[in-house]
Design a protein around this motif. Structure first.
Motif, PDB file in Angstrom:
ATOM      1  N   GLU A 133       0.825  -1.209   0.000  1.00 53.77           N
ATOM      2  CA  GLU A 133       0.000   0.000   0.000  1.00 53.77           C
ATOM      3  C   GLU A 133       0.860   1.261   0.000  1.00 53.77           C
ATOM      4  O   GLU A 133       0.505   2.264  -0.621  1.00 53.77           O
ATOM      5  CB  GLU A 133      -0.948  -0.036   1.193  1.00 53.77           C
ATOM      6  CG  GLU A 133      -1.947  -1.194   1.112  1.00 53.77           C
ATOM      7  CD  GLU A 133      -2.996  -1.165   2.212  1.00 53.77           C
ATOM      8  OE1 GLU A 133      -3.029  -0.183   2.988  1.00 53.77           O
ATOM      9  OE2 GLU A 133      -3.779  -2.127   2.294  1.00 53.77           O
ATOM     10  N   GLU A 134       2.004   1.211   0.678  1.00 52.22           N
ATOM     11  CA  GLU A 134       2.890   2.375   0.709  1.00 52.22           C
ATOM     12  C   GLU A 134       3.515   2.629  -0.654  1.00 52.22           C
ATOM     13  O   GLU A 134       3.533   3.764  -1.154  1.00 52.22           O
ATOM     14  CB  GLU A 134       3.974   2.170   1.762  1.00 52.22           C
ATOM     15  CG  GLU A 134       4.792   3.407   2.067  1.00 52.22           C
ATOM     16  CD  GLU A 134       5.742   3.179   3.240  1.00 52.22           C
ATOM     17  OE1 GLU A 134       6.740   2.447   3.057  1.00 52.22           O
ATOM     18  OE2 GLU A 134       5.480   3.708   4.330  1.00 52.22           O
ATOM     19  N   VAL A 319      -9.300  -2.942  -4.964  1.00 46.58           N
ATOM     20  CA  VAL A 319      -8.738  -4.194  -5.457  1.00 46.58           C
ATOM     21  C   VAL A 319      -7.775  -4.792  -4.437  1.00 46.58           C
ATOM     22  O   VAL A 319      -6.799  -4.152  -4.048  1.00 46.58           O
ATOM     23  CB  VAL A 319      -8.001  -3.961  -6.792  1.00 46.58           C
ATOM     24  CG1 VAL A 319      -7.294  -5.232  -7.238  1.00 46.58           C
ATOM     25  CG2 VAL A 319      -8.980  -3.487  -7.855  1.00 46.58           C
ATOM     26  N   ASP A 320      -8.066  -6.003  -4.004  1.00 44.72           N
ATOM     27  CA  ASP A 320      -7.143  -6.738  -3.147  1.00 44.72           C
ATOM     28  C   ASP A 320      -6.275  -7.602  -4.055  1.00 44.72           C
ATOM     29  O   ASP A 320      -6.759  -8.553  -4.676  1.00 44.72           O
ATOM     30  CB  ASP A 320      -7.925  -7.612  -2.163  1.00 44.72           C
ATOM     31  CG  ASP A 320      -7.024  -8.237  -1.101  1.00 44.72           C
ATOM     32  OD1 ASP A 320      -5.821  -8.394  -1.373  1.00 44.72           O
ATOM     33  OD2 ASP A 320      -7.515  -8.560  -0.012  1.00 44.72           O
ATOM     34  N   VAL A 321      -4.989  -7.284  -4.139  1.00 41.93           N
ATOM     35  CA  VAL A 321      -4.123  -7.982  -5.088  1.00 41.93           C
ATOM     36  C   VAL A 321      -3.999  -9.469  -4.770  1.00 41.93           C
ATOM     37  O   VAL A 321      -3.717 -10.277  -5.668  1.00 41.93           O
ATOM     38  CB  VAL A 321      -2.723  -7.331  -5.147  1.00 41.93           C
ATOM     39  CG1 VAL A 321      -2.783  -5.968  -5.787  1.00 41.93           C
ATOM     40  CG2 VAL A 321      -2.089  -7.257  -3.773  1.00 41.93           C
ATOM     41  N   ALA A 322      -4.215  -9.863  -3.523  1.00 41.72           N
ATOM     42  CA  ALA A 322      -4.127 -11.277  -3.181  1.00 41.72           C
ATOM     43  C   ALA A 322      -5.290 -12.076  -3.751  1.00 41.72           C
ATOM     44  O   ALA A 322      -5.225 -13.300  -3.821  1.00 41.72           O
ATOM     45  CB  ALA A 322      -4.079 -11.449  -1.662  1.00 41.72           C
ATOM     46  N   ILE A 486      -5.737   0.171  -4.395  1.00 46.02           N
ATOM     47  CA  ILE A 486      -5.009  -1.089  -4.316  1.00 46.02           C
ATOM     48  C   ILE A 486      -4.842  -1.460  -2.846  1.00 46.02           C
ATOM     49  O   ILE A 486      -4.339  -0.670  -2.053  1.00 46.02           O
ATOM     50  CB  ILE A 486      -3.626  -0.996  -4.991  1.00 46.02           C
ATOM     51  CG1 ILE A 486      -3.757  -0.488  -6.425  1.00 46.02           C
ATOM     52  CG2 ILE A 486      -2.919  -2.335  -4.941  1.00 46.02           C
ATOM     53  CD1 ILE A 486      -4.506  -1.403  -7.351  1.00 46.02           C
ATOM     54  N   ARG A 487      -5.269  -2.664  -2.507  1.00 44.93           N
ATOM     55  CA  ARG A 487      -5.193  -3.119  -1.117  1.00 44.93           C
ATOM     56  C   ARG A 487      -4.567  -4.514  -1.061  1.00 44.93           C
ATOM     57  O   ARG A 487      -4.493  -5.227  -2.050  1.00 44.93           O
ATOM     58  CB  ARG A 487      -6.591  -3.171  -0.488  1.00 44.93           C
ATOM     59  CG  ARG A 487      -7.254  -1.799  -0.359  1.00 44.93           C
ATOM     60  CD  ARG A 487      -6.604  -1.005   0.775  1.00 44.93           C
ATOM     61  NE  ARG A 487      -7.255   0.276   0.975  1.00 44.93           N
ATOM     62  CZ  ARG A 487      -6.823   1.431   0.471  1.00 44.93           C
ATOM     63  NH1 ARG A 487      -5.735   1.432  -0.293  1.00 44.93           N
ATOM     64  NH2 ARG A 487      -7.458   2.554   0.712  1.00 44.93           N
ATOM     65  N   PHE A 488      -4.164  -4.888   0.145  1.00 49.83           N
ATOM     66  CA  PHE A 488      -3.722  -6.244   0.389  1.00 49.83           C
ATOM     67  C   PHE A 488      -4.257  -6.626   1.778  1.00 49.83           C
ATOM     68  O   PHE A 488      -3.572  -6.499   2.777  1.00 49.83           O
ATOM     69  CB  PHE A 488      -2.193  -6.352   0.337  1.00 49.83           C
ATOM     70  CG  PHE A 488      -1.684  -7.743   0.639  1.00 49.83           C
ATOM     71  CD1 PHE A 488      -2.063  -8.813  -0.165  1.00 49.83           C
ATOM     72  CD2 PHE A 488      -0.835  -7.979   1.693  1.00 49.83           C
ATOM     73  CE1 PHE A 488      -1.610 -10.081   0.106  1.00 49.83           C
ATOM     74  CE2 PHE A 488      -0.376  -9.242   1.964  1.00 49.83           C
ATOM     75  CZ  PHE A 488      -0.768 -10.305   1.164  1.00 49.83           C
TER      76      PHE A 488
END
Length: 495
Positions: A133-134, A319-322, A486-488
């Motif tokens: 995220e950073e 969006v969760d990239v995982a 964009i999230r994780f």
């Protein structure tokens, strides 16, 4: 009375493969062909392991049929090989060279501790979440935002590799080296860094008078800027009474390990350069090849973008990239095929003491064990009759989902028993950038069509870079979800 049991076979030295030109023939072969030269040697011999001499260096090349035995081999270490590869190109000093040689238990313990520190920093999900995220924040609000604004105003032209390097390496560098106020916040530093890292092989020349002065200038600029940042950062923290913030940061902990295990303060810039060289170029090369292949195959690009558009709509803009492995299997399959297709480099270790491979072959102290990856990644028995073709579908099952068994056949992350600790961060960074580019822009090669570049022969370690860069026109897409985040968030690592 006869002998009881069987006699153990005495390990033998691998057979030597000579070159047409004594002493320097293999050196010239590597200079001309890069890592492909090692792969071609493996193809031309039926021996499972063999030895070559490159001037004074003795190397045992291990073919795929024996790589499963490599994790069992004792007395191997990475530091001396890193020293062999980067000593000249990075201009490493005597203190860091002494530590990387791993001649004593203190320096060998340093290698183990650094490996542990990297695993603790880059593998846990809580840390991945922070970095993903950073880094995406830096990408979105700086480099990406500038291109987006210009594309809206009537189009923007970029060179793919140069822009991806600037975007990814800057984002990663800002995350580790002081944000926008650190060295990676300076565009001039990033430009010199790219010139520096893209010309490692030329910088390996034995004498400076053989090297283009432009390259020496870039290396000097990068080293001086890192030295200045380290000094200024520490002084600022001392003045503010916040030295704990420096010591508790990831770089601070790496620095403390260096000093604890015999390094000197003067060598800290060397370790920063080794860290940058290890983290940046590979993910940049893989991401660049990803877009080269998408541009070269418009049908593939349409399919990848379609599944991504649907994923974003269903996720309502966050969006969760995982989750991409399930929502965008073709996109991930393309990524894995890039790693397979361009994963033609060689992995290696230094032999500290006489040891054996597969209980049959003697590896002599002072030599290197090298495992070229292309013979495995292009093996028809492993990948099928079309192993030499770029086919993302080989990583998909019949129902279109990702084939985990196929993914496990990749060898790019390691064959010596330890896997690259930054692999999860690299793929999450690449996926976040890919999501943003594909959602926001239509990219069109300026010549109307796109032909894949050849692989550069100048790559020293890791994935080969494209032999030349390609300019594309960027146009803003109208049918995208605005302000995608964009999230994780997932508790699992999907890649």
């Amino acid at each position: 009375m006869g002998k009881v049991g069987l006699d153990l076979e005495t390990p033998q030295l691998p057979q030597s493969i000579s070159s047409n030109i004594p002493y320097i023939g293999h050196v010239l072969g590597y200079v001309r062909g890069g890592h492909s030269y090692f792969s071609s040697l493996c193809t031309r011999t039926s021996l499972p392991v063999f030895t070559i001499r490159m001037a004074k260096v003795r190397m045992s090349l291990v073919k795929p049929e024996l790589t499963r035995d490599l994790p069992k081999v004792r007395h191997l270490s990475l530091g001396p090989l890193v020293l062999q590869i980067f000593r000249r190109s990075l201009e490493l000093g005597e203190f860091s060279c002494s530590l990387l040689k791993e001649d004593d238990e203190l320096s060998r313990k340093f290698a183990r501790e650094v490996s542990r520190l990297f695993r603790e920093e880059f593998i846990p999900n809580r840390n991945l979440r922070k970095y993903v995220e950073e880094i995406d924040g830096y990408v979105h609000h700086a480099d990406f935002g500038n291109v987006h604004r210009m594309a809206i105003e009537g189009g923007q032209k970029i060179f793919i590799e140069a822009w991806i390097f600037k975007t990814l390496v800057s984002g990663l560098g800002k995350s580790l080296w002081g944000g926008d106020n650190g060295p990676f916040g300076d565009p001039e530093f990033v430009t010199h860094l790219r010139t520096f890292l893209m010309n490692m092989k030329r910088l390996n020349a034995p004498f400076d008078f053989m090297i283009d002065n432009k390259l020496l200038t870039s290396r000097r600029f990068v080293r001086e800027r890192l030295e200045k940042f380290s000094f200024e950062e520490y002084v600022d923290k001392c003045v503010s009474g916040n030295t704990d913030a420096v010591e508790e940061s990831f770089l601070g902990r790496v620095r403390a390990l260096c000093l604890t295990h015999g390094a000197a303060v003067e060598g800290w810039t060397d370790y920063q350069l080794l860290l940058i060289a290890g983290l940046g170029p590979n993910v940049t090369a893989a991401s660049t090849w990803m877009f080269h292949h998408l541009l070269a195959d418009p049908e593939l690009l349409v399919k990848v973008r379609k599944e991504l558009d649907e994923f974003v709509k269903e996720s309502e803009g966050s969006v969760d990239v995982a989750d991409m492995s399930e929502a965008c299997p073709l996109l991930l399959a393309t990524w894995y095929e890039v790693l397979r297709f361009h994963g033609g480099f060689s992995l290696g270790r230094y032999v500290h003491e006489d040891t054996t491979l597969a209980s049959k072959y003697l590896l002599k102290k002072g030599s290197y064990a090298l495992a070229p990856l292309r013979p495995h990644h292009f093996d028809r028995q492993v990948w099928g009759p079309a192993a030499a073709d770029f086919l993302p579908g080989r990583f998909l099952k019949e129902d279109g989902s990702l084939d985990e068994i196929q993914r496990r056949k990749l060898r790019v992350y390691g064959v010596f028993g330890t896997l690259c600790p930054g692999r999860y961060l690299a793929v999450h960074m690449a996926m976040a950038l890919t999501v943003r580019l594909l959602l926001a822009f239509d990219m069109t090669p300026l010549n109307g069509s796109h032909t894949l570049p050849h692989e550069s022969k100048d790559t020293v370690a890791g994935l080969a870079t494209p032999a030349f860069d390609v300019e594309v026109a960027m146009r803003k897409r109208d049918n995208i979800c605005q302000g995608v985040k964009i999230r994780f968030k997932s508790s699992r690592q999907a890649f």
